[in-house]
Design a protein around this motif. Sequence first.
Motif, PDB file in Angstrom:
ATOM      1  N   LEU A   1     -16.868 -37.134  -8.619  1.00 24.01           N
ATOM      2  CA  LEU A   1     -18.270 -37.433  -9.064  1.00 24.01           C
ATOM      3  C   LEU A   1     -18.859 -35.706  -9.501  1.00 24.01           C
ATOM      4  CD1 LEU A   1     -20.522 -39.518  -6.798  1.00 24.01           C
ATOM      5  CD2 LEU A   1     -19.644 -39.936  -8.943  1.00 24.01           C
ATOM      6  N   PHE A   2     -18.355 -34.871  -8.547  1.00 26.61           N
ATOM      7  CA  PHE A   2     -18.459 -33.557  -8.824  1.00 26.61           C
ATOM      8  C   PHE A   2     -17.756 -33.121  -9.995  1.00 26.61           C
ATOM      9  CE2 PHE A   2     -17.845 -28.921  -7.435  1.00 26.61           C
ATOM     10  CZ  PHE A   2     -18.991 -28.167  -7.934  1.00 26.61           C
ATOM     11  N   GLY A   3     -16.352 -33.452 -10.019  1.00 25.70           N
ATOM     12  CA  GLY A   3     -15.585 -33.049 -11.357  1.00 25.70           C
ATOM     13  C   GLY A   3     -16.249 -33.623 -12.492  1.00 25.70           C
ATOM     14  N   ALA A   4     -16.705 -34.911 -12.342  1.00 26.57           N
ATOM     15  CA  ALA A   4     -17.227 -35.601 -13.797  1.00 26.57           C
ATOM     16  C   ALA A   4     -18.323 -34.383 -14.153  1.00 26.57           C
ATOM     17  CB  ALA A   4     -17.828 -36.972 -13.581  1.00 26.57           C
ATOM     18  N   VAL A   5     -19.215 -34.139 -13.369  1.00 25.06           N
ATOM     19  CA  VAL A   5     -20.388 -33.027 -13.778  1.00 25.06           C
ATOM     20  C   VAL A   5     -19.752 -31.946 -14.519  1.00 25.06           C
ATOM     21  CG1 VAL A   5     -22.153 -31.573 -12.885  1.00 25.06           C
ATOM     22  CG2 VAL A   5     -21.991 -34.120 -11.948  1.00 25.06           C
ATOM     23  N   ILE A   6     -18.759 -31.517 -13.630  1.00 25.36           N
ATOM     24  CA  ILE A   6     -18.373 -29.992 -14.422  1.00 25.36           C
ATOM     25  C   ILE A   6     -17.483 -30.171 -15.503  1.00 25.36           C
ATOM     26  CG2 ILE A   6     -16.515 -28.238 -13.974  1.00 25.36           C
ATOM     27  CD1 ILE A   6     -16.977 -28.671 -10.860  1.00 25.36           C
ATOM     28  N   GLY A   7     -16.730 -31.378 -15.508  1.00 25.62           N
ATOM     29  CA  GLY A   7     -15.949 -31.712 -16.910  1.00 25.62           C
ATOM     30  C   GLY A   7     -17.059 -31.939 -18.018  1.00 25.62           C
ATOM     31  N   GLY A   8     -18.226 -32.738 -17.548  1.00 26.17           N
ATOM     32  CA  GLY A   8     -19.270 -32.866 -18.570  1.00 26.17           C
ATOM     33  C   GLY A   8     -19.648 -31.539 -19.176  1.00 26.17           C
ATOM     34  N   TRP A   9     -20.146 -30.600 -18.431  1.00 28.31           N
ATOM     35  CA  TRP A   9     -20.597 -29.444 -18.591  1.00 28.31           C
ATOM     36  C   TRP A   9     -19.758 -28.583 -19.574  1.00 28.31           C
ATOM     37  CZ3 TRP A   9     -18.695 -24.582 -17.347  1.00 28.31           C
ATOM     38  CH2 TRP A   9     -19.494 -23.601 -17.752  1.00 28.31           C
ATOM     39  N   LEU A  10     -18.547 -28.680 -19.270  1.00 33.98           N
ATOM     40  CA  LEU A  10     -17.457 -27.800 -19.860  1.00 33.98           C
ATOM     41  C   LEU A  10     -17.224 -28.258 -21.197  1.00 33.98           C
ATOM     42  CD1 LEU A  10     -15.605 -25.581 -19.373  1.00 33.98           C
ATOM     43  CD2 LEU A  10     -13.628 -27.373 -18.819  1.00 33.98           C
ATOM     44  N   ALA A  11     -17.245 -29.526 -21.456  1.00 33.09           N
ATOM     45  CA  ALA A  11     -17.114 -30.061 -22.791  1.00 33.09           C
ATOM     46  C   ALA A  11     -18.410 -30.036 -23.453  1.00 33.09           C
ATOM     47  CB  ALA A  11     -16.916 -31.611 -22.997  1.00 33.09           C
ATOM     48  N   PHE A  12     -19.426 -30.066 -23.021  1.00 31.71           N
ATOM     49  CA  PHE A  12     -20.904 -29.683 -23.651  1.00 31.71           C
ATOM     50  C   PHE A  12     -21.113 -28.198 -24.048  1.00 31.71           C
ATOM     51  CE2 PHE A  12     -25.363 -28.858 -22.940  1.00 31.71           C
ATOM     52  CZ  PHE A  12     -26.037 -29.904 -23.726  1.00 31.71           C
ATOM     53  N   SER A  13     -20.598 -27.528 -22.999  1.00 31.07           N
ATOM     54  CA  SER A  13     -21.041 -26.029 -23.421  1.00 31.07           C
ATOM     55  C   SER A  13     -19.890 -25.307 -24.014  1.00 31.07           C
ATOM     56  CB  SER A  13     -21.112 -25.392 -22.073  1.00 31.07           C
ATOM     57  OG  SER A  13     -22.434 -25.940 -21.595  1.00 31.07           O
ATOM     58  N   ALA A  14     -18.780 -25.402 -23.538  1.00 29.49           N
ATOM     59  CA  ALA A  14     -17.372 -24.678 -24.137  1.00 29.49           C
ATOM     60  C   ALA A  14     -16.782 -25.157 -25.236  1.00 29.49           C
ATOM     61  CB  ALA A  14     -16.487 -24.368 -23.012  1.00 29.49           C
ATOM     62  N   GLY A  15     -16.993 -26.478 -25.392  1.00 27.15           N
ATOM     63  CA  GLY A  15     -16.231 -26.990 -26.744  1.00 27.15           C
ATOM     64  C   GLY A  15     -15.133 -27.967 -26.154  1.00 27.15           C
ATOM     65  N   ARG A  16     -14.370 -28.789 -27.209  1.00 26.43           N
ATOM     66  CA  ARG A  16     -13.328 -29.472 -26.783  1.00 26.43           C
ATOM     67  C   ARG A  16     -11.906 -28.886 -26.640  1.00 26.43           C
ATOM     68  NH1 ARG A  16     -17.769 -31.761 -27.242  1.00 26.43           N
ATOM     69  NH2 ARG A  16     -18.230 -33.647 -28.579  1.00 26.43           N
ATOM     70  N   ARG A  17     -11.614 -27.752 -27.596  1.00 24.60           N
ATOM     71  CA  ARG A  17     -10.640 -27.208 -27.023  1.00 24.60           C
ATOM     72  C   ARG A  17     -10.298 -26.564 -25.644  1.00 24.60           C
ATOM     73  NH1 ARG A  17      -7.440 -22.378 -27.801  1.00 24.60           N
ATOM     74  NH2 ARG A  17      -5.230 -22.670 -28.690  1.00 24.60           N
ATOM     75  N   THR A  18     -11.390 -25.814 -25.556  1.00 29.47           N
ATOM     76  CA  THR A  18     -11.404 -25.141 -24.024  1.00 29.47           C
ATOM     77  C   THR A  18     -11.383 -26.136 -22.799  1.00 29.47           C
ATOM     78  OG1 THR A  18     -12.816 -23.266 -25.271  1.00 29.47           O
ATOM     79  CG2 THR A  18     -12.964 -23.569 -22.750  1.00 29.47           C
ATOM     80  N   ALA A  19     -12.030 -27.305 -23.053  1.00 28.65           N
ATOM     81  CA  ALA A  19     -12.335 -28.284 -21.929  1.00 28.65           C
ATOM     82  C   ALA A  19     -10.937 -28.868 -21.764  1.00 28.65           C
ATOM     83  CB  ALA A  19     -13.194 -29.334 -22.541  1.00 28.65           C
ATOM     84  N   VAL A  20     -10.190 -29.186 -22.818  1.00 30.09           N
ATOM     85  CA  VAL A  20      -8.808 -29.983 -23.002  1.00 30.09           C
ATOM     86  C   VAL A  20      -7.868 -28.742 -22.109  1.00 30.09           C
ATOM     87  CG1 VAL A  20      -6.773 -30.817 -24.207  1.00 30.09           C
ATOM     88  CG2 VAL A  20      -9.118 -31.560 -24.499  1.00 30.09           C
ATOM     89  N   LEU A  21      -7.551 -27.605 -22.755  1.00 30.64           N
ATOM     90  CA  LEU A  21      -6.871 -26.700 -22.108  1.00 30.64           C
ATOM     91  C   LEU A  21      -6.820 -26.144 -20.890  1.00 30.64           C
ATOM     92  CD1 LEU A  21      -4.312 -24.978 -23.018  1.00 30.64           C
ATOM     93  CD2 LEU A  21      -6.185 -23.290 -23.853  1.00 30.64           C
ATOM     94  N   ALA A  22      -8.204 -26.022 -20.473  1.00 35.21           N
ATOM     95  CA  ALA A  22      -8.441 -25.366 -19.184  1.00 35.21           C
ATOM     96  C   ALA A  22      -8.548 -26.540 -18.062  1.00 35.21           C
ATOM     97  CB  ALA A  22      -9.923 -24.783 -18.919  1.00 35.21           C
TER      98      ALA A  22
END
Length: 409
Positions: A259-280
Amino acid sequence: MTRTSKITLLIALYMAQGLPFGFFTLALPVLLREAGYSLTQISALSLVSLPWILKFFWAPVLDHTGTRRAWLIFFQCASIAGALLLTQADPKHGLMILIVAAFAFNLIAASQDVITDGLAVRMLDTKERGLANAIQVGAYRFGMILGGGLLLSVFARTSWQVTFLCMAVLLALTTIPTFFLKETTNPADGPKYSAGELLIGWLRRLMQPGILRFALIIFLYRYGDQMVATLLGPFLIDQGMNKEAIALMKGTVGSATSLFGAVIGGWLAFSAGRRTAVLASGIAQAFSYTLYIVAALGMGGVTLLWVATICEGIIGTMATVALFTLMMDASDPEHAGTDYTLFASLVVVMGPIGNITGAAIADAIGYAPAFTLGSILALVGTLLVVRMLDHKPVPARIEQVWRRAPANS
């Protein structure tokens, strides 16, 4: 709809899918084992998840007939009715009814998922989709925790009837936001398709430009992960852990950290964009498996296994959210339920492929080499995916979001 109302609706819909699934995946194997069924026979329960693999067959029909609100209310009421009917059942008189019930709930949830995913694609903008996929993963997992934890506890302390009455009440609560859904478009107002075109609509969507290449991207991103994930349960057993400790580690703690990971993953895609989220997320996931490699070499003991479980729960869910957000971006809003269902079915199919290959490698050369290979494939797969999308972002909708960080709202 406001962003708050959208989020509330999606949380309720995804929780409704996870509730019965969590109960049946934890309770049913226990009941079958207590009834004397072999582990091999119990493993055949995986067949009740077939609707999740095959739902792309009827996805075009759900996508282009009726209204999404009507379909959602129908499926949610069907699940409530199913739970109420099961209050009259008695597992002591035969377990076949439980197997049939598990299949029926999976069929209802898989069909509701087609409508829900399509609705999410249509009503969310690019920026909101990262949050939506955090909700998708997190709310579904929370529903599983309620079904597999709370309801299983109720079952152990009370009775079969009380358990399914509680399930019916919880499902009814998740239905409330659906009644406030106001659709701006109606599938019936769009292009008209014959019955035959609807039945093979998934095949036509699969042949659209870029879809097969995107299917390869899903395979590359998930293959190493699936190889490792399928070995974790047997590995913990072989490390001398008992079932209760594994249930606590992988069930309670693993689900909570996801659940914590879902929050972080959603924030990453929301704030940093798709490429950064997929790569990181992909690189972090590959490196998180090195903890299991070290454990398989006999170092770290139980403490390391706990650390590995927590890291895998958080980072693995982040990677899942990143991929699911990309899948939502790739879905054509006019055929959103069909497109997303195709992609989701490919993810489900990856499970058995990773299961077979991972188990074969571990049997042949041991856990440490198998984890090492899975980690390498996860890392290489992530880098290949990023390179492929940098060179040619497909389908065309991916190009619009791949390199761009969402603007601040």
